[in-house]
Scaffold this motif. Structure first.
Motif, PDB file in Angstrom:
ATOM      1  N   ARG A 174       0.837  -1.197   0.000  1.00  0.00           N
ATOM      2  CA  ARG A 174       0.000   0.000   0.000  1.00  0.00           C
ATOM      3  C   ARG A 174       0.873   1.247   0.000  1.00  0.00           C
ATOM      4  N   TRP A 175       1.776   1.346   0.958  1.00  0.00           N
ATOM      5  CA  TRP A 175       2.692   2.481   1.043  1.00  0.00           C
ATOM      6  C   TRP A 175       3.814   2.177   2.014  1.00  0.00           C
ATOM      7  N   THR A 176       4.892   2.951   1.862  1.00  0.00           N
ATOM      8  CA  THR A 176       5.981   3.003   2.836  1.00  0.00           C
ATOM      9  C   THR A 176       6.274   4.472   3.088  1.00  0.00           C
ATOM     10  N   VAL A 177       6.170   4.901   4.368  1.00  0.00           N
ATOM     11  CA  VAL A 177       6.338   6.327   4.662  1.00  0.00           C
ATOM     12  C   VAL A 177       7.381   6.504   5.765  1.00  0.00           C
ATOM     13  N   PRO A 178       8.208   7.553   5.687  1.00  0.00           N
ATOM     14  CA  PRO A 178       9.142   7.854   6.785  1.00  0.00           C
ATOM     15  C   PRO A 178       8.374   8.347   8.000  1.00  0.00           C
ATOM     16  N   ILE A 179       8.747   7.854   9.206  1.00  0.00           N
ATOM     17  CA  ILE A 179       7.995   8.235  10.408  1.00  0.00           C
ATOM     18  C   ILE A 179       8.882   8.674  11.570  1.00  0.00           C
ATOM     19  N   GLY A 180      10.200   8.496  11.480  1.00  0.00           N
ATOM     20  CA  GLY A 180      11.050   8.917  12.591  1.00  0.00           C
ATOM     21  C   GLY A 180      12.196   7.962  12.826  1.00  0.00           C
ATOM     22  N   ASN A 181      13.061   8.344  13.744  1.00  0.00           N
ATOM     23  CA  ASN A 181      14.322   7.643  13.983  1.00  0.00           C
ATOM     24  C   ASN A 181      14.120   6.341  14.769  1.00  0.00           C
ATOM     25  N   THR A 182      14.310   5.208  14.111  1.00  0.00           N
ATOM     26  CA  THR A 182      14.299   3.866  14.706  1.00  0.00           C
ATOM     27  C   THR A 182      12.933   3.502  15.291  1.00  0.00           C
ATOM     28  N   PRO A 183      11.941   3.273  14.434  1.00  0.00           N
ATOM     29  CA  PRO A 183      10.630   2.850  14.910  1.00  0.00           C
ATOM     30  C   PRO A 183      10.642   1.391  15.354  1.00  0.00           C
ATOM     31  N   ALA A 184       9.777   1.069  16.316  1.00  0.00           N
ATOM     32  CA  ALA A 184       9.710  -0.305  16.825  1.00  0.00           C
ATOM     33  C   ALA A 184       8.249  -0.723  16.982  1.00  0.00           C
ATOM     34  N   GLY A 185       7.721  -0.745  18.246  1.00  0.00           N
ATOM     35  CA  GLY A 185       6.395  -1.295  18.499  1.00  0.00           C
ATOM     36  C   GLY A 185       5.290  -0.648  17.679  1.00  0.00           C
ATOM     37  N   VAL A 186       4.326  -1.489  17.252  1.00  0.00           N
ATOM     38  CA  VAL A 186       3.217  -1.038  16.415  1.00  0.00           C
ATOM     39  C   VAL A 186       1.912  -1.578  16.996  1.00  0.00           C
ATOM     40  N   LEU A 187       0.884  -0.733  17.086  1.00  0.00           N
ATOM     41  CA  LEU A 187      -0.404  -1.166  17.625  1.00  0.00           C
ATOM     42  C   LEU A 187      -1.536  -0.368  16.996  1.00  0.00           C
ATOM     43  N   TRP A 188      -2.575  -1.092  16.519  1.00  0.00           N
ATOM     44  CA  TRP A 188      -3.811  -0.430  16.084  1.00  0.00           C
ATOM     45  C   TRP A 188      -4.596  -0.031  17.316  1.00  0.00           C
ATOM     46  N   LEU A 189      -5.003   1.230  17.394  1.00  0.00           N
ATOM     47  CA  LEU A 189      -5.773   1.713  18.537  1.00  0.00           C
ATOM     48  C   LEU A 189      -6.666   2.865  18.094  1.00  0.00           C
ATOM     49  N   ASN A 190      -7.963   2.723  18.326  1.00  0.00           N
ATOM     50  CA  ASN A 190      -8.928   3.797  18.040  1.00  0.00           C
ATOM     51  C   ASN A 190      -8.829   4.298  16.596  1.00  0.00           C
ATOM     52  N   ASP A 191      -8.765   3.354  15.681  1.00  0.00           N
ATOM     53  CA  ASP A 191      -8.733   3.664  14.243  1.00  0.00           C
ATOM     54  C   ASP A 191      -7.481   4.414  13.800  1.00  0.00           C
ATOM     55  N   LYS A 192      -6.441   4.330  14.601  1.00  0.00           N
ATOM     56  CA  LYS A 192      -5.142   4.895  14.248  1.00  0.00           C
ATOM     57  C   LYS A 192      -4.058   3.847  14.537  1.00  0.00           C
TER      58      LYS A 192
END
Length: 327
Positions: A174-192
Motif C-alpha cells: 500500500r505504502w511506505t512512509v518515513p515516520i522517525g528515527n528507529t521505529p519499533a512497536g506497532v499497535l492499532w488503537l482507536n482507528d489509528k
C-alpha cells in the motif's frame, strides 16, 4: 527445580504434554534472547520450574488461532519452537527464515513474520506454514499489527525509519512512509496506528489510510514497545533507554501520560496477570519484574540474559483474539 530438555526436530504435536495432573499451575514463559533459552516460571510460587534450550535468539511469541500451540520465535536460529500453552511442554520446532516478530491475521488465514536480520516481511499460510508472499519493504522490519477487519497490515522498518503497509487480501504493498528515527512497536488503537519511535523518545499516531502522522507524544528514553490493557483502558509504553528506563501509562483516548513507573534495566515486553500485577521483561537486568501498578513497587525474578518476550498462560482465560500487545 530447573530441568533442561534437548531441543527436538520433530513435527509439532508429536510430543506429549508434561504430566502436571488435572490442574497445572499458571505459568510465565520468558524468551531470553541473549541466553538462547526459554525460562518457565510457576506464577504461584514465582520459581523457575524449567529452562528450555533454543538455538540462538528467542524473541517474541504468538498463539495459534485455536489456542493449542504457543510459537516462540528464534530469529538467529531460523526456527519456531512450539510449546503447550498451558504447561510449556515442548512440542518440537520447525525451520523459518529469521522470525523476529510475528502475528496472525485476524481471520487466522495468514501468519506474518518480520525477518529483522534478512530485511523482509514474510506472509505464511497459517495452516501449513508455507511461504505465500515476501515483501522487501525496508531494512530491519521490527514490529507489526493489523487493522481489526484484517484488511491491512503495518510493519515498522527500524533501520530505514519507515512504516510499511500492505493489503492482506491482495498481498500488494500500500505504502511506505518515513515516520522517525528507529521505529519499533506497532499497535492499532482507536482507528489509528501507534508506533514507538526509539530514537525520538516517544510515540506517534499515524493515519492508517495514508501513513500521515497526526500526533507525537514524548513518553521516555528509547520508547520501544506498546501494549493496550483492554480491561482497565490503559496504554502502556516500555521506555527501554538508554537513560532512566520506565513504563509509561497513558490514557488511550487523549494519549495523556497518567503515570510513569521507573523500572531500571530496560523494560521490554509486558503481560498483565489476573490479579492486576504487570509482569515485565527487564531486558538488560537478566530479570522479570512483577509490578504492582497501584503502589509502584515491584519484585524481581532472575532469568536468563536479555529477557525479551513474555507470555502468561492466564491469558487463555480471556475471550477474543489473543496477542502479545492486547493484554
Amino acid at each position: 527445580m530447573i530441568t533442561r530438555r534437548t531441543a527436538l526436530a520433530l513435527p509439532f504435536g508429536l510430543l506429549a504434554p508434561a504430566a502436571y495432573g488435572d490442574t497445572p499451575p499458571p505459568i510465565c514463559v520468558v524468551m531470553n534472547s541473549g541466553a538462547a533459552s526459554i525460562s518457565v516460571i510457576d506464577m504461584n510460587t514465582r520459581q523457575i520450574i524449567a529452562t528450555e534450550p533454543a538455538f540462538r535468539e528467542p524473541s517474541h511469541w504468538a498463539l495459534t488461532p485455536d489456542r493449542k500451540t504457543l510459537y516462540v520465535c528464534d530469529a538467529g536460529g531460523n526456527a519456531f519452537f512450539a510449546f503447550d500453552p498451558v504447561t510449556a511442554a515442548p512440542l518440537g520446532h520447525c525451520t523459518i527464515a529469521d522470525p523476529y516478530q510475528l502475528a496472525y491475521s485476524p481471520d487466522g488465514k495468514y501468519l506474518v513474520v518480520n525477518a529483522l536480520r534478512l530485511n523482509h516481511v514474510d506472509v505464511y499460510d497459517a495452516a501449513s506454514l508455507s511461504l505465500v508472499k515476501r515483501f522487501k519493504a525496508g531494512e530491519m522490519p521490527s514490529h507489526l499489527d493489523f487493522s481489526p477487519d484484517g484488511r491491512w497490515c503495518f510493519s515498522s522498518q527500524q533501520k530505514t525509519n519507515a512504516l510499511f503497509s500492505f493489503d492482506v487480501q491482495t498481498l500488494e504493498p500500500r505504502w511506505t512512509v518515513p515516520i522517525g528515527n528507529t521505529p519499533a512497536g506497532v499497535l492499532w488503537l482507536n482507528d489509528k496506528i501507534i508506533v514507538c519511535i526509539m530514537g525520538e523518545n516517544g510515540i506517534i499516531e499515524v493515519d492508517p489510510v495514508d501513513g500521515r502522522i497526526t500526533r507525537r507524544i514524548e513518553t521516555g528514553p528509547g520508547a520501544h514497545n506498546v501494549f493496550y490493557d483492554e480491561d482497565n483502558k490503559i496504554l502502556y509504553i516500555s521506555n527501554r533507554g538508554p537513560g532512566d528506563t520506565s513504563l509509561a501509562a497513558l490514557d488511550p483516548e487523549t494519549l495523556e501520560i497518567k503515570r510513569i513507573y521507573k523500572i531500571p534495566g530496560g523494560p521490554d515486553d509486558i503481560e498483565i496477570a489476573p490479579d492486576g500485577k504487570i509482569w515485565i521483561a527487564r531486558r538488560f537486568a537478566e530479570a522479570v519484574a512483577i509490578l504492582d501498578p497501584v503502589t509502584g513497587e515491584y519484585d524481581s525474578i532472575p532469568v536468563g540474559r536479555s529477557p525479551h518476550g513474555i507470555y502468561l498462560s492466564t491469558c487463555l482465560a480471556r475471550k477474543g483474539k489473543l496477542t502479545a500487545e492486547i493484554i
